[in-house]
Design a protein around this motif. Structure first.
Motif, PDB file in Angstrom:
ATOM      1  N   LEU A  23       2.351  -7.685   6.240  1.00  0.00           N
ATOM      2  CA  LEU A  23       0.588  -8.438   6.413  1.00  0.00           C
ATOM      3  C   LEU A  23       0.325  -6.827   7.357  1.00  0.00           C
ATOM      4  O   LEU A  23      -0.761  -6.704   7.108  1.00  0.00           O
ATOM      5  N   SER A  24       0.707  -6.488   8.478  1.00  0.00           N
ATOM      6  CA  SER A  24       0.038  -5.398   8.761  1.00  0.00           C
ATOM      7  C   SER A  24      -0.442  -3.797   8.195  1.00  0.00           C
ATOM      8  O   SER A  24      -0.926  -3.598   8.391  1.00  0.00           O
ATOM      9  N   LEU A  27      -3.009  -5.250   5.294  1.00  0.00           N
ATOM     10  CA  LEU A  27      -4.351  -4.895   6.991  1.00  0.00           C
ATOM     11  C   LEU A  27      -4.765  -3.471   7.022  1.00  0.00           C
ATOM     12  O   LEU A  27      -6.179  -2.982   6.646  1.00  0.00           O
TER      13      LEU A  27
END
Length: 90
Positions: A23-24, A27
């Motif tokens: 997810l990091s 993003l």
């Protein structure tokens, strides 16, 4: 937690770390791509604006030159005098 063995807890912990990392990275990649696309789009718009401004300036310069050439033409001068006389006669 529930009565999980150490191997189960480790697996869950590793999955959570992988999901958080994914997810990091996703993003960060999204934000970086968005900024790059905005920069490229802005640069293209500036280039189009410059080209259009130059084109408009060239058009008005050409039109001014044509008007000056037409106004110096003896035929145009004679026609204008004839039109003025005809208008006054009316």
């Amino acid at each position: 937690m529930l009565n999980l063995k150490l191997a189960g807890k480790t697996s869950i912990f590793l999955i959570l770390i992988c999901v958080a990392t994914g997810l990091s990275v996703g993003l960060i990649s999204y934000l970086d791509s968005k900024r790059s696309i905005e920069t490229i789009t802005y640069d293209r718009l500036i280039a189009i604006q410059s080209a259009k401004s130059s084109e408009i300036s060239r058009y008005f310069g050409q039109t001014t030159h044509q008007l000056q050439t037409l106004s110096d033409n003896p035929t145009t001068i004679a026609a204008l005098n004839a039109f003025s006389e005809a208008f006054n006669d009316l």
